[in-house]
Design an enzyme around this catalytic site. Sequence first.
Site, PDB file in Angstrom:
ATOM      1  N   CYS A 156       0.841  -1.203   0.000  1.00  0.00           N
ATOM      2  CA  CYS A 156       0.000   0.000   0.000  1.00  0.00           C
ATOM      3  C   CYS A 156       0.874   1.250   0.000  1.00  0.00           C
ATOM      4  O   CYS A 156       1.429   1.632   1.033  1.00  0.00           O
ATOM      5  CB  CYS A 156      -0.921  -0.009   1.217  1.00  0.00           C
ATOM      6  SG  CYS A 156      -1.970   1.456   1.360  1.00  0.00           S
ATOM      7  N   CYS A 159      -0.279   4.026   2.306  1.00  0.00           N
ATOM      8  CA  CYS A 159       0.008   3.789   3.721  1.00  0.00           C
ATOM      9  C   CYS A 159       1.482   3.985   4.064  1.00  0.00           C
ATOM     10  O   CYS A 159       1.816   4.596   5.078  1.00  0.00           O
ATOM     11  CB  CYS A 159      -0.393   2.358   4.106  1.00  0.00           C
ATOM     12  SG  CYS A 159      -2.048   1.859   3.585  1.00  0.00           S
ATOM     13  N   ASP A 160       2.366   3.446   3.223  1.00  0.00           N
ATOM     14  CA  ASP A 160       3.766   3.297   3.614  1.00  0.00           C
ATOM     15  C   ASP A 160       4.758   4.189   2.882  1.00  0.00           C
ATOM     16  O   ASP A 160       5.955   4.160   3.190  1.00  0.00           O
ATOM     17  CB  ASP A 160       4.192   1.831   3.430  1.00  0.00           C
ATOM     18  CG  ASP A 160       3.429   0.892   4.355  1.00  0.00           C
ATOM     19  OD1 ASP A 160       2.938   1.372   5.392  1.00  0.00           O
ATOM     20  OD2 ASP A 160       3.321  -0.301   4.048  1.00  0.00           O
TER      21      ASP A 160
END
Length: 327
Positions: A156, A159-160
């Site tokens: 993701c 997200c990261d």
Amino acid sequence: MDLNINLNMSNSANQSMAPKLSTDILYDVIIIGGGPAGLNAALYAKRKGLSTGILTKALGGQVINTSLVENYLGRTSLSGESLVDSFIDHINELEIPILDGVIVKDIQTSNHIYRIILTNGEIYQSKTVIISTGSKNKKLHIPGENEFFGKGVAYCAICDAPFYKGKDVIVAGGGNSAVEAALDLAKIAKSVTIVHRSEFRADQILIDKLDLHKNITTHLQTQILEIVGERTVGGIRALDKSTKKQRLIKTDGIFIEIGYKPNTTPFKDLVKLNEREEIIVGEMNQTSIPGIFAAGDATATPYKQIVIAASEGAKAALAVNDYINKA
């Protein structure tokens, strides 16, 4: 380390004191799935005074395997496990019965009552159902992928990406999600290399944007054979399909963006799905079957994020309450 142990012991103790889900009770709503969508749906349903139960294969869903969460409002930085612990503590305070480690085989209906059948043969009954079974990331299924998950392997970019500021990263994939991930990462990372086993499948308008970023390079017709490294990802071993030669591409991390598969197989003959096997829902999270609602990553709702799944769970529960009140 002791903190995590104490949290887990606390959750186990609280769950053991919670009422058990009963095959003899007709519930107002049974929620299938124990991720953010399902747990928040249970919270809202219970607070509305609905008799509520949760059936789940894995309490916490995919969040439990997330190394670090930094984009959940009010929680600046914590592990996925810790976030799930806080969710479960909240649910346990409301004494909502949870049956963990079970798989739903089928849902049958008769006289506006839903019979939820588990693979172990148990049957639970409810007036309504919320499906929140989530999804799972598609994997490359290559050596190193599982070993380096959370240590340079990610699924993701939203997200990261912040963890790779000023670093070299690889994006595996050639569809819209891969190209969009590369464009997002290019704003943060030192370099982004797209590696895909065939030609681009992304929309041309997205592909054209790649040329606007000098730090993005592409290797098409290139198959990733292995993810290598020591304690963390150090590179990939890839095969150039045109020359039949292998090469090592160094990197600090790899984002595998080849899509995801919704966990909707038990419901494919019950509710309408789209071409990606996601459950089609309306603005009130209703499915094609009256009395059955859905929320989270199993649905066609865009942007698969923890906060969005949780909010969709709340919407579904409120819709269930309205549905029951009008019945």
